[in-house]
Design a protein around this motif. Structure first.
Motif, PDB file in Angstrom:
ATOM      1  N   ARG A   1      42.605 -14.450  14.501  1.00 46.32           N
ATOM      2  CA  ARG A   1      42.702 -13.956  13.130  1.00 46.32           C
ATOM      3  C   ARG A   1      42.866 -15.125  12.165  1.00 46.32           C
ATOM      4  O   ARG A   1      43.253 -16.233  12.552  1.00 46.32           O
ATOM      5  N   ALA A   2      42.601 -14.846  10.890  1.00 50.77           N
ATOM      6  CA  ALA A   2      42.663 -15.893   9.869  1.00 50.77           C
ATOM      7  C   ALA A   2      44.057 -16.498   9.764  1.00 50.77           C
ATOM      8  O   ALA A   2      44.197 -17.686   9.444  1.00 50.77           O
TER       9      ALA A   2
ATOM     10  N   THR B   1      43.660 -20.505   9.822  1.00 52.70           N
ATOM     11  CA  THR B   1      43.715 -21.224   8.546  1.00 52.70           C
ATOM     12  C   THR B   1      44.392 -22.587   8.686  1.00 52.70           C
ATOM     13  O   THR B   1      43.801 -23.620   8.317  1.00 52.70           O
TER      14      THR B   1
ATOM     15  N   LYS C   1      34.681 -18.712   6.148  1.00 57.45           N
ATOM     16  CA  LYS C   1      34.701 -17.601   5.198  1.00 57.45           C
ATOM     17  C   LYS C   1      36.109 -17.471   4.653  1.00 57.45           C
ATOM     18  O   LYS C   1      37.068 -17.277   5.410  1.00 57.45           O
ATOM     19  N   GLN C   2      36.247 -17.626   3.351  1.00 53.79           N
ATOM     20  CA  GLN C   2      37.569 -17.632   2.732  1.00 53.79           C
ATOM     21  C   GLN C   2      37.813 -16.344   1.957  1.00 53.79           C
ATOM     22  O   GLN C   2      36.965 -15.883   1.194  1.00 53.79           O
ATOM     23  N   SER C   3      38.981 -15.766   2.166  1.00 52.42           N
ATOM     24  CA  SER C   3      39.342 -14.541   1.470  1.00 52.42           C
ATOM     25  C   SER C   3      39.528 -14.815  -0.020  1.00 52.42           C
ATOM     26  O   SER C   3      40.094 -15.836  -0.409  1.00 52.42           O
ATOM     27  N   LYS C   4      39.056 -13.881  -0.846  1.00 52.91           N
ATOM     28  CA  LYS C   4      39.219 -14.031  -2.289  1.00 52.91           C
ATOM     29  C   LYS C   4      40.631 -13.668  -2.732  1.00 52.91           C
ATOM     30  O   LYS C   4      41.032 -13.968  -3.863  1.00 52.91           O
ATOM     31  N   PHE C   5      41.387 -13.052  -1.850  1.00 59.02           N
ATOM     32  CA  PHE C   5      42.693 -12.536  -2.252  1.00 59.02           C
ATOM     33  C   PHE C   5      43.849 -13.437  -1.843  1.00 59.02           C
ATOM     34  O   PHE C   5      44.775 -13.665  -2.614  1.00 59.02           O
ATOM     35  N   ASN C   6      43.812 -13.975  -0.615  1.00 57.57           N
ATOM     36  CA  ASN C   6      44.962 -14.751  -0.152  1.00 57.57           C
ATOM     37  C   ASN C   6      44.602 -16.146   0.336  1.00 57.57           C
ATOM     38  O   ASN C   6      45.431 -16.848   0.902  1.00 57.57           O
ATOM     39  N   GLU C   7      43.316 -16.569   0.177  1.00 58.34           N
ATOM     40  CA  GLU C   7      42.838 -17.904   0.538  1.00 58.34           C
ATOM     41  C   GLU C   7      42.911 -18.197   2.031  1.00 58.34           C
ATOM     42  O   GLU C   7      42.798 -19.344   2.452  1.00 58.34           O
TER      43      GLU C   7
ATOM     44  N   GLN D   1      38.590 -17.920   7.812  1.00 60.23           N
ATOM     45  CA  GLN D   1      38.150 -17.427   9.112  1.00 60.23           C
ATOM     46  C   GLN D   1      36.912 -18.212   9.542  1.00 60.23           C
ATOM     47  O   GLN D   1      35.929 -18.288   8.802  1.00 60.23           O
TER      48      GLN D   1
END
Length: 590
Positions: free
Chosen positions: A500-501, A505, A538-544, A547
């Motif tokens: 998981r991310a 990260t 791939k970076q989340s737009k919400f919590n940075e 993945q």
């Protein structure tokens, strides 16, 4: 040396010394040509650079007229810029020293809009039709629609209509939907986009326009397969950036970047990309020339500034500005690793057999049975001698070995070795032409049958656990719970790590930093290097959170995942131990 090659080589000098601002990929394309010019001919390198052949299409192009805009109104002929001379002379100048056939069979050129690609493409179409010396030359323009394919063709047709010499001296006949040369039975025509209608072609030259807009790979594949009967056919792609990273255009772009990064060796493909570097400010006019080599010529600064202002004011216009005017691919994913930095971290002689017995080792395990690799990475810390330079002893003679003395220091580095396993059927069916060779060289352990033999992996794990002080073996329970359960019963220290991310990260950030700082060493396995180059984040737009992923199924990343699992756990434990040691040395008691 002729004027066109001189222009090209002056451009190369200006790029390499920084006089002309360029992006990483442009510099690497220029450096590739500079390195090739210094190579000596051998069985492995049978190519020679013929300056006269390199100049011919350039001289031909500058005999053709502009057919659009103010330069057409003034009756001016085409004038190639130095960067265009570099591309054309490089593609056409290299030939086999015996057969005199061209080296390059494919050219990939990516740049922003309005940089003269249509005019140059039209000139190349006419040259390949009438002046390349090929009998029965079939030359085509192809795009997503017939109207798009006609853009370059119609420009070539208009050039021919305004060039009497093409008709009188070279025999070019102009028809509504084609150009022909009766003396050589050659023709040029635009093609419809439907790949199913293109069977039966015998392509000498094809220019694919705006490949990023092709929804399928049908046109590319049919044209590519239609070149087999030709000795020196040329497939030329000219495109801008797009948004579909799963399409044929980005696939070809990725192949080109791997060639330029020296990850993949393909001497028959030329590629150059004009875009911005990571970290460049998209709205800084100083960097726009990187994506627009014709800035100040066919690309006007004030027009770009107007487009930039619109993109700043209207978020909906930003994507179009980035892709069309700055040649930046728009996606939520980005390449993870600087491959030049990764290459520098390779250590000669490093291998699992070189790990000192009893070393504290962390392992990462990523399993797959059919088409993916199974991967096992070993990570450990070790003191490494690092050279800080050479000193000379003036009391010794220059031919005395003691005259030179290397200065060394000891540095603590993380070191990794990765074992890769794949079944023989997957190797045979792989679309990666290098994989069979890598397997023969021992970089991949090939197991019999259509499924990867996990017993082979397990035997290696048992061997390493006997030799080393294995702290943990990180594995993903979603893929290998049954397999891991048996080894846990045997006493192997397997630890479940969900992919998981939240876990990846810090691992992605820490490992990248280790590589950039030169604090990580690897064994130089080219398969792992290929996998590293395939990995995108791939970076989340919400919590940075980040993945690791891949852009298409054939871009394998299994070895990198196992490395991230091993190093992720090792660095996590190392950070905790360091914090504890620091506390014990400097306790704070309230």
């Amino acid at each position: 040396m002729n004027e066109y090659v001189e222009r090209a080589q002056q451009y190369m000098r200006d790029v390499l010394d920084g006089t002309i601002p360029t992006c990483k990929w442009t510099r690497l394309a220029v450096q590739r040509q500079a390195d090739d010019l210094l190579r000596e001919r051998s069985e492995e390198w049978p190519w020679v650079f013929d300056a006269d052949l390199a100049a011919r299409p350039c001289g031909f192009a500058e005999l053709l007229p502009h057919i659009k805009g103010k330069w057409a109104r003034e009756g001016r002929l085409l004038e190639l810029e130095p960067w265009q001379c570099f591309i054309i002379t490089t593609v056409f100048g290299w030939v086999h020293h015996e057969t005199r056939l061209r080296r390059f069979l494919e050219a990939y050129e990516e740049e922003a809009r309005k940089n003269g690609k249509s005019a140059k493409g039209s000139a190349l179409l006419l040259y390949m039709l009438a002046a390349d010396g090929e009998h029965g030359a079939e030359c085509y323009t192809a795009a997503t629609t017939r109207d798009q394919a006609r853009i370059v063709f119609d420009d070539a047709k208009a050039m021919a209509e305004r060039s009497p010499g093409l008709r009188t001296h070279l025999g070019v006949a102009i028809m509504q939907h084609s150009l022909t040369v009766a003396a050589t039975s050659s023709k040029a025509a635009p093609l419809a986009a439907e790949g199913s209608t293109l069977d039966g072609l015998n392509v000498h030259f094809a220019l694919l326009d705006e490949l990023h807009a092709h929804k399928t790979r049908a046109v590319y594949d049919v044209i590519d397969s239609a070149r087999g009967a030709r000795e020196q056919s040329l497939l030329w792609t000219i495109t801008t950036a797009g948004t579909d990273r799963s399409g044929i255009c980005y696939e070809r772009r990725t192949h080109v970047t791997k060639i330029l990064d020296r990850v993949v060796q393909d001497e028959r493909v030329f590629g150059i990309i004009y875009t911005l570097d990571d970290g460049d400010d998209h709205f800084d006019p100083a960097v726009w020339i990187k994506a627009n080599p014709n800035l100040g010529k066919s690309v006007q600064l004030d027009e770009l500034q107007a487009q930039a202002s619109k993109a700043m004011a209207m978020p909906s216009a930003l994507s179009n500005f980035l892709t069309k005017r700055l040649n930046v691919w728009v996606s939520g994913e980005s390449p993870w690793m600087d491959m030049r930095a990764w290459e520098k971290c390779g250590a000669r002689g490093l291998g699992i057999e070189s790990i000192p017995d009893g070393s504290k080792v962390y392992m990462g395990l990523d399993l797959a049975q059919k088409k993916d690799f199974a991967a096992l990475t070993l990570a450990w810390e070790e003191d490494v001698e690092v050279s800080t330079g050479t000193v000379f002893d003036p009391s010794k003679r220059a031919d005395d070995p003691a005259f030179y003395k290397r200065q060394l220091r000891i540095e603590r580095k993380w070191r990794v070795c990765t074992r890769l396993y794949l079944n023989e059927l997957a190797v045979q069916e792989s679309g990666n032409a290098h994989l069979a060779g890598w397997a023969r060289q021992g970089y991949v352990v090939v197991t019999d049958g259509a499924l990867t033999d996990f017993d082979c992996v397990a035997d290696d794990m048992r061997t390493y656990c006997r030799r080393f002080d294995v702290q943990e073996i990180a594995f993903d329970p979603a893929l290998s719970m049954y397999f891991a359960g048996k080894l846990i019963e045997e006493g192997l220290p397997l630890v479940e790590i969900a992919q998981r991310a939240m876990f990846f990260t810090p691992a992605l950030i820490q490992v990248e930093n280790l590589v950039l700082e030169g604090k990580l060493q690897h064994d130089g396995n080219p398969v792992l290097a290929w996998m590293v180059s395939n990995l995108v984040v791939k970076q989340s737009k919400f919590n940075e959170l980040m993945q690791p992923t891949k852009e298409r199924p054939e871009n394998k990343i299994d070895g990198v995942i196992s490395m991230l699992m091993a190093l992720g756990r090792a660095l996590q434990q190392d950070t905790g131990s360091a914090a504890l040691d620091d506390f014990l040395r400097n306790p704070i008691i309230v």
